[in-house]
Design a protein around this motif. Structure first.
Motif, PDB file in Angstrom:
ATOM      1  N   PRO A 130       7.666  -4.609   6.067  1.00  0.00           N
ATOM      2  CA  PRO A 130       7.288  -6.008   5.876  1.00  0.00           C
ATOM      3  C   PRO A 130       8.340  -6.721   5.043  1.00  0.00           C
ATOM      4  CG  PRO A 130       6.138  -4.633   4.303  1.00  0.00           C
ATOM      5  CD  PRO A 130       6.939  -3.697   5.178  1.00  0.00           C
ATOM      6  N   PRO A 131       8.283  -8.057   4.975  1.00  0.00           N
ATOM      7  CA  PRO A 131       9.182  -8.788   4.086  1.00  0.00           C
ATOM      8  C   PRO A 131       8.776  -8.593   2.628  1.00  0.00           C
ATOM      9  CG  PRO A 131       7.627 -10.301   5.092  1.00  0.00           C
ATOM     10  CD  PRO A 131       7.403  -8.963   5.736  1.00  0.00           C
ATOM     11  N   GLY A 132       9.645  -8.971   1.728  1.00  0.00           N
ATOM     12  CA  GLY A 132       9.361  -8.805   0.310  1.00  0.00           C
ATOM     13  C   GLY A 132       9.795  -7.445  -0.191  1.00  0.00           C
ATOM     14  N   GLU A 133       9.394  -7.104  -1.402  1.00  0.00           N
ATOM     15  CA  GLU A 133       9.717  -5.806  -1.976  1.00  0.00           C
ATOM     16  C   GLU A 133       8.869  -4.717  -1.327  1.00  0.00           C
ATOM     17  OE1 GLU A 133       9.631  -5.972  -6.319  1.00  0.00           O
ATOM     18  OE2 GLU A 133       9.798  -8.156  -6.168  1.00  0.00           O
ATOM     19  N   VAL A 134       9.441  -3.531  -1.189  1.00  0.00           N
ATOM     20  CA  VAL A 134       8.742  -2.419  -0.546  1.00  0.00           C
ATOM     21  C   VAL A 134       8.935  -1.154  -1.375  1.00  0.00           C
ATOM     22  CG1 VAL A 134       8.542  -0.972   1.514  1.00  0.00           C
ATOM     23  CG2 VAL A 134       9.053  -3.410   1.759  1.00  0.00           C
ATOM     24  N   ARG A 135       7.845  -0.418  -1.585  1.00  0.00           N
ATOM     25  CA  ARG A 135       7.911   0.915  -2.175  1.00  0.00           C
ATOM     26  C   ARG A 135       7.287   1.885  -1.179  1.00  0.00           C
ATOM     27  NH1 ARG A 135       3.707   3.517  -3.908  1.00  0.00           N
ATOM     28  NH2 ARG A 135       4.925   4.735  -5.406  1.00  0.00           N
ATOM     29  N   VAL A 136       7.773   3.133  -1.170  1.00  0.00           N
ATOM     30  CA  VAL A 136       7.291   4.131  -0.226  1.00  0.00           C
ATOM     31  C   VAL A 136       6.887   5.384  -0.990  1.00  0.00           C
ATOM     32  CG1 VAL A 136       7.853   5.556   1.784  1.00  0.00           C
ATOM     33  CG2 VAL A 136       8.784   3.236   1.592  1.00  0.00           C
ATOM     34  N   GLY A 137       5.707   5.913  -0.665  1.00  0.00           N
ATOM     35  CA  GLY A 137       5.232   7.145  -1.284  1.00  0.00           C
ATOM     36  C   GLY A 137       3.956   6.948  -2.058  1.00  0.00           C
ATOM     37  N   GLY A 138       3.358   8.061  -2.457  1.00  0.00           N
ATOM     38  CA  GLY A 138       2.101   8.012  -3.195  1.00  0.00           C
ATOM     39  C   GLY A 138       2.296   7.595  -4.642  1.00  0.00           C
ATOM     40  N   PHE A 139       1.168   7.372  -5.326  1.00  0.00           N
ATOM     41  CA  PHE A 139       1.190   6.961  -6.724  1.00  0.00           C
ATOM     42  C   PHE A 139       0.849   8.109  -7.673  1.00  0.00           C
ATOM     43  CE2 PHE A 139       0.474   2.969  -4.500  1.00  0.00           C
ATOM     44  CZ  PHE A 139       1.267   2.070  -5.195  1.00  0.00           C
ATOM     45  N   GLY A 140       0.303   9.191  -7.129  1.00  0.00           N
ATOM     46  CA  GLY A 140      -0.178  10.257  -7.997  1.00  0.00           C
ATOM     47  C   GLY A 140      -1.617  10.053  -8.411  1.00  0.00           C
TER      48      GLY A 140
END
Length: 249
Positions: free
Chosen positions: A43-53
């Motif tokens: 998607p547009p904007g900032e992106v993070r990938v992966g779980g949070f814990g």
């Protein structure tokens, strides 16, 4: 300062929501993807990938990144992350809302058999057919692994991992799917029963129409519940309006 909105995404609705939010003044948008798909549509904007814990890890992330609101726009069957989001949002005192596309509703001619789990679906299959079109994704195939007498056509975005049924053909494809294409799959593979999760939306709904036309039964796995007390929007537009209401003042 703009409101920092965390969108728990990975769905078409989450991308549409980010597309609506990013151009607006007053919002900073970060979309979080689970990372289970090898080549996701970003998607547009900032992106993070992966779980949070887990819930505690998500709460720490919300604090560290000064998040002002969370929108859970994950897949209706993501399940665990929705409850983690509810716990994390409550812990840091930020508003949370869920974006869930409406579920499917049977119409005249449908032969639906509704169950609450993949295990329940597997238990129903031997009495319904022998050539199964399995559209529940690559996760959870272990539930069907012991059904050696049945043949499966399994469709998913990425290749599955063991355990899965011994007699299984894998079709790697990503929706949306056309009605004509679904008709052809059912005809060519002589499918006599369809298994699906109640994901809702239009992208994968044609398989239900094709099954109804072919007169074959459909095993539908019902959705897990949204965490209690979390307001729910049915469309990205409704989610944006609800976000404004929750964060105003």
């Amino acid at each position: 300062m703009p409101l920092h909105v965390l969108v728990l995404g990975g769905t078409t609705e989450a991308r549409r929501l980010a597309e609506s939010l990013v151009p607006l003044d007053g919002f900073r948008v970060t979309s979080s993807l689970a990372g289970r798909v090898a080549q996701p549509k970003l998607p547009p904007g900032e992106v993070r990938v992966g779980g949070f814990g887990g819930a505690e890890g998500m709460a720490e992330w919300l604090r560290a990144h000064h998040v002002d609101a969370v929108i859970d726009a994950t897949h209706p069957f993501a399940g665990k992350i929705s409850f983690n989001a509810a716990s994390a949002a409550a812990a840091v005192h930020v508003p949370l809302l869920a974006l869930r596309r409406p579920g499917w509703v049977p119409v005249e001619g449908d032969r639906w058999h509704v169950t609450d789990s993949l295990t329940g679906a597997a238990e129903l299959l031997p009495g319904l057919g022998s050539r199964v079109f399995l559209t529940t994704g690559r996760m959870g195939l272990a539930a069907f692994a012991a059904l050696d007498a049945l043949w499966f056509l399994m469709r998913s975005v990425d290749a599955p991992e063991l355990p899965y049924p011994a007699r299984m053909e894998v079709l790697l494809d990503r929706g949306p799917f056309s009605l004509e294409g679904e008709r052809e799959l059912i005809r060519r593979h002589r499918v006599d029963v369809l298994v699906t999760k109640d994901s809702g939306g239009d992208a994968t709904a044609p398989k239900l129409t094709a099954a109804r036309e072919a007169g074959i039964p459909v095993v539908v796995v019902g959705r897990p519940p949204v965490p209690p007390g979390v307001p729910v929007a049915g469309t990205p537009e409704e989610a944006l309006a609800l976000l404004r209401a929750l964060t105003s003042g």
